[in-house]
Design a protein around this motif. Structure first.
Motif, PDB file in Angstrom:
ATOM      1  N   VAL A 145       0.100   1.157  -1.851  1.00  0.00           N
ATOM      2  CA  VAL A 145       0.164   2.231  -2.839  1.00  0.00           C
ATOM      3  C   VAL A 145      -0.732   3.364  -2.348  1.00  0.00           C
ATOM      4  O   VAL A 145      -1.833   3.125  -1.863  1.00  0.00           O
ATOM      5  N   THR A 146      -0.226   4.587  -2.439  1.00  0.00           N
ATOM      6  CA  THR A 146      -1.052   5.737  -2.087  1.00  0.00           C
ATOM      7  C   THR A 146      -1.504   6.417  -3.362  1.00  0.00           C
ATOM      8  O   THR A 146      -0.667   6.780  -4.195  1.00  0.00           O
ATOM      9  N   VAL A 147      -2.811   6.581  -3.524  1.00  0.00           N
ATOM     10  CA  VAL A 147      -3.263   7.345  -4.672  1.00  0.00           C
ATOM     11  C   VAL A 147      -3.696   8.727  -4.189  1.00  0.00           C
ATOM     12  O   VAL A 147      -4.588   8.876  -3.372  1.00  0.00           O
ATOM     13  N   HIS A 148      -2.963   9.721  -4.678  1.00  0.00           N
ATOM     14  CA  HIS A 148      -3.222  11.111  -4.286  1.00  0.00           C
ATOM     15  C   HIS A 148      -4.161  11.738  -5.305  1.00  0.00           C
ATOM     16  O   HIS A 148      -3.809  11.875  -6.468  1.00  0.00           O
ATOM     17  N   LEU A 149      -5.337  12.117  -4.844  1.00  0.00           N
ATOM     18  CA  LEU A 149      -6.333  12.693  -5.762  1.00  0.00           C
ATOM     19  C   LEU A 149      -6.141  14.203  -5.862  1.00  0.00           C
ATOM     20  O   LEU A 149      -7.053  14.987  -5.561  1.00  0.00           O
ATOM     21  N   ILE A 150      -4.962  14.607  -6.295  1.00  0.00           N
ATOM     22  CA  ILE A 150      -4.661  16.044  -6.278  1.00  0.00           C
ATOM     23  C   ILE A 150      -5.414  16.823  -7.344  1.00  0.00           C
ATOM     24  O   ILE A 150      -5.610  18.026  -7.214  1.00  0.00           O
TER      25      ILE A 150
END
Ligand code: SF4
Lengths: 379, 461
Positions: A145-150
């Protein structure tokens, strides 16, 4: 052009049949037709020839990279995921067996984002809860899973690095697959955000996305080395930049086994051919022994959803519920055949299609013989 | 071409007069162009003189691509396949794009048959300045009845200008159709180990290209070689589309292409045929999705001609787009010139829009503006040939660059307002841009397909 008649005579000697109903042709064509007849006069025959496959024995090999760490290695992941290790081009099973299949990382964002309809419908309930979102991805079969801290982007919510690190901890708690941590893409803020995230995820062997030439990649790389993570080396459709950045990262003391590279994915219809050729060139260079390019490759396949043909609800293009996922799946497949190892994707339908195709591409060659009549007489 | 040729290898056989009649300054320049396939041998008038006949033939041989170019059809309606000479597109380029045939068969009702044929005729899709089409119609003999097949072929032929593929393993069935449509140079499918002689004779008699089919590479080579022993050189290879095992299909395609290009194997130096239509799955939807993935795999790995079953536009669109991508000339620059462009006849109160100099973005935006009939100025920023999202992420598109560009093109003199519409994905620079340039930044749609609506609703000078 003049035509030498004595030659013609010679050519025709011994020809057993001569059909010249249609002589309305150029001299070149006539010559061709004649030489065809001449060889026809030589005995037509079927000989059992044997085909000898031209196999390549590449001197180089792509590094194997292990993602995630289990308890035994100081982490809390249930399993690790391995990528790389290729000895030949993707699915060239006839000359060598590459050790691992492509893996899928589902995208998760730390704030509500606009998603295309065919994707949104799968995640409607969890769009504001990254941990729940991550869990749902695992249900859909995510390898990672990629968590994008946008939300850390100063022009969005300007979430602090500390706050963002909490989200990372939440996701690590929520799922047991290896994770990828992405910044917002803001070159000033990302090093700080990623550094903090690397710190709280110590020992988990996450992929930190990303180190690039336009930010303080040293800071990102050092944080990864200190806390035991893998760095994603990101460049933009330029093989020379990719080599340069990799060299810099190796120069800092990183190993090939701690790097993955992302040379940028342009979507189907929007420059896919550039990504295709760059990945193909990278992989060939790696197999030929270029140590600066012997890392596994990652593709931000989700970019396929930026193509209007993927998301737009246009009747003349047919049902987007099928068109959209196909757009993402064909983008993934094409880059997979060019050498990409890891795919960041969004649509479970697309992932399913892609995995099915990979399954078929990975089968042993010996199979039941083909029923040749079948496709012609099919109703 | 078995080994990579250099200009010197070619130059040796040219007239060496530097007479410039070919349009090049020197014979050496002509030689380089020959290798890039930007000119033909026939473009040198000296070489066409009888004295040079031998050298001409020698050069012709030297320059022949590893994969022979085969034409199907006659007149305006020809389709060319093959003619490839590299394994990887970055080594030069891929030349003739994968031709797409849609299947019909001789047991279709007249209406259904006509509908499918007309679908192929009318299939036109405009993408970035190019018209994408379907190319051929493949007629399958389901009935096995020669008469019926011939009638079907004649009906289809009367209805379309597209070249045909005649599909049967029975030479009698093929012959019946060839009697009717043989003059249109259809592709004959297929000669096998058992039928090569009879089918080969048909190919010779009607001067048509023919497919050699075998599920095994040695047998395929043998069938092709047998056809060649009859003097046939317009051959297409079908190594067996076992769509349940793409590993084996991909392996055979790759090995055939390697043999043609790297080993100069004349028996295998022909275009490759794949048959995604052979997909079997009970459920129709699943079948179509699978068919697309199989077709994409084959297209990515060397298929020169594909026979498809699906006529769903959502299934064909990704395929024709993939084809357009793969066959784009990699030597073509990624970037267009930056600067200010006028779309239509803009006035002092026309909108100003901004985009990047990535060719694809640029052409997409221009085509959207033109089809929407919006007269405006388009400010093209030099982003090193990157698209909006990429250049925002990488910093190649930022406020100061836009400010400089506004100055450089003297935008202030072209229009009397001070507003600029920026792409939705560049929203992040809008504040900075307003501060630095003094122009008001209107954040436009994420996708330029929304420009028309945006301008109608949001623009006032
Ligand atoms: S026309 Fe022929 S001889 Fe004259 S310059 Fe060109 S290549 Fe040389």
């Amino acid at each position: 052009m003049k035509f030498d008649l004595t030659k013609l005579d010679e050519l025709l000697k011994g020809a057993e049949e001569l059909e010249l109903e249609n002589v309305d042709m150029s001299v070149g064509e006539l010559e061709l037709a004649l030489s065809a007849m001449v060889s026809a006069a030589k005995r037509a025959e079927y000989r059992d020839l044997s085909f000898e496959a031209l196999l390549m024995d590449f001197p180089g090999r792509v590094a194997e990279v292990e993602l995630g760490a289990t308890k035994a290695n100081g982490g809390t992941r249930k399993n690790v995921v391995r990528v790389g290790g290729e000895k030949t081009l993707p699915f060239y099973n006839f000359e060598a067996q590459n050790p691992y299949r492509p893996v899928i990382a589902y995208d998760v964002f730390d704030m509500k984002v606009h998603l295309a309809g065919p994707v949104r419908k799968h995640f409607e309930e969890v769009l504001e809860d990254p941990a729940e979102w991550a869990k749902l991805c695992v249900k859909y079969g995510a390898d990672l899973v990629t968590v994008h801290l946008i939300s850390t982007d100063p022009t969005l919510k300007d979430t602090s690095a500390r706050e963002a690190a909490k989200t990372v901890e939440d996701v690590l708690q929520a799922v047991k697959v290896p994770i990828i941590i992405g910044g917002s893409g803001n070159p000033e803020k990302d090093p700080e955000v990623l550094e903090k995230a690397a710190e709280v995820a110590e020992g988990e062997r996450c992929v930190i996305s990303s180190a690039s030439l336009n930010l303080d990649y040293k800071r990102v790389a050092r944080a990864c080395m200190k806390h035991g993570h893998v760095v994603l080396s990101w460049t933009q459709l330029d093989i020379n930049d990719q080599r340069t950045l990799n060299k810099h990262l190796l120069g800092l003391g990183m190993k090939k086994e701690d790097l993955i590279m992302d040379p940028t994915t342009a979507a189907l219809g929007y420059g896919l051919e550039y990504s295709f050729s760059i990945m193909e060139r990278i992989r060939l260079a790696a197999l030929k022994g270029d140590g600066d390019l012997q890392m596994p490759v990652s593709s931000g396949t989700t970019n396929a959803w930026g193509a209007r043909e993927a998301w737009m609800d246009a009747r003349e293009w047919g049902d987007r519920e099928k068109r959209g996922p196909l757009w993402e799946a064909v983008t993934a497949l094409t880059l997979c055949l060019a050498g990409s190892d890891l795919f960041m994707m969004m649509s479970p339908t697309a992932v399913g299609l892609f995995k099915d195709t990979v399954e078929s591409l990975s089968r042993p060659r010996e199979v039941e013989p083909l029923d040749i009549g079948n496709w012609i007489s099919m109703r | 071409m078995a080994k990579k040729l250099g200009p010197l290898d070619i130059y040796r056989y040219l007239p060496k007069t530097n007479c410039r009649e070919c349009g090049e300054k020197t014979c050496m320049a002509f030689a380089s162009q020959l290798i890039e396939r930007d000119v033909k041998l026939e473009d040198c008038p000296q070489l066409m003189k009888p004295d040079f006949a031998e050298k001409f033939h020698h050069l012709k041989e030297m320059l022949a691509p590893g994969v022979k170019e085969v034409t199907i059809g006659t007149g305006d309606a020809i389709v060319k396949i093959g003619g490839e000479e590299v394994i990887f597109r970055h080594e030069l380029k891929y030349f003739n794009q994968t031709a797409l045939a849609l299947g019909v068969h001789d047991e279709l009702e007249a209406d259904a048959l006509l509908k499918r044929v007309r679908y192929v005729n009318d299939f036109k899709f405009k993408r970035i300045g190019e018209e994408l089409t379907l190319d051929l119609i493949a007629i399958r003999s389901v009935s096995g009845d020669p008469e019926r097949f011939a009638q079907c072929a004649s009906k289809v032929s009367a209805e379309t200008g597209k070249p045909l593929v005649l599909c049967s393993y029975d030479p009698k069935v093929l012959e019946a159709a060839l009697k009717v449509v043989g003059g249109k140079r259809p592709l004959i499918y297929a000669a096998t180990k058992d039928t090569w002689k009879e089918v080969g004779k048909l190919a010779r008699k009607y001067r048509c290209p023919v497919v050699a089919f075998a599920d095994d590479m040695s047998e395929l080579k043998s069938v092709a070689s047998a056809l060649r022993s009859m003097g046939i050189e317009d051959i297409v290879l079908d190594p067996g589309s076992n769509v349940k095992n793409l590993s084996s299909v991909l392996g055979k395609f790759v090995l055939a292409r390697r043999a043609a290009i790297l080993k100069d194997d004349k028996d295998l130096g022909f275009p490759l045929l794949g048959i995604p239509a052979a997909t079997s799955a009970e459920n129709g939807l699943e079948k179509t999705l699978k068919e697309v993935m199989i077709a994409a795999t084959m297209m990515d790995k060397y298929a020169d001609l594909l026979v498809l079953h699906t006529q769903e536009i959502w299934a064909l669109l990704p395929l024709i787009t993939l084809r357009q991508n793969l066959y784009t000339d990699p030597r073509k620059p990624v970037a267009v010139d930056p600067g200010l462009r006028s779309i239509g006849k803009p006035t002092k109160s026309s909108p100003v829009l901004l985009t990047t100099n990535f060719a694809l973005t640029y052409y997409t935006v221009v085509s959207d503006l033109e089809s929407a009939g919006i007269a405006c100025y388009l400010l093209v920023i030099d982003t090193d040939g990157l698209g909006v999202q990429a250049s925002i992420a990488g910093g190649q598109l930022d406020a100061s660059k836009v400010k400089d560009a506004i100055k450089r093109v003297r935008l202030g003199e072209k229009v009397k307002h001070r507003k600029i519409v920026i792409p939705g994905y560049s929203a992040r620079i809008s504040g900075d841009l307003e501060l630095q340039s003094g122009w008001k930044a209107l954040v436009g749609p994420m996708d330029s397909s929304g420009i028309k609506e945006f301008i109608e609703k949001k623009w006032s000078s």
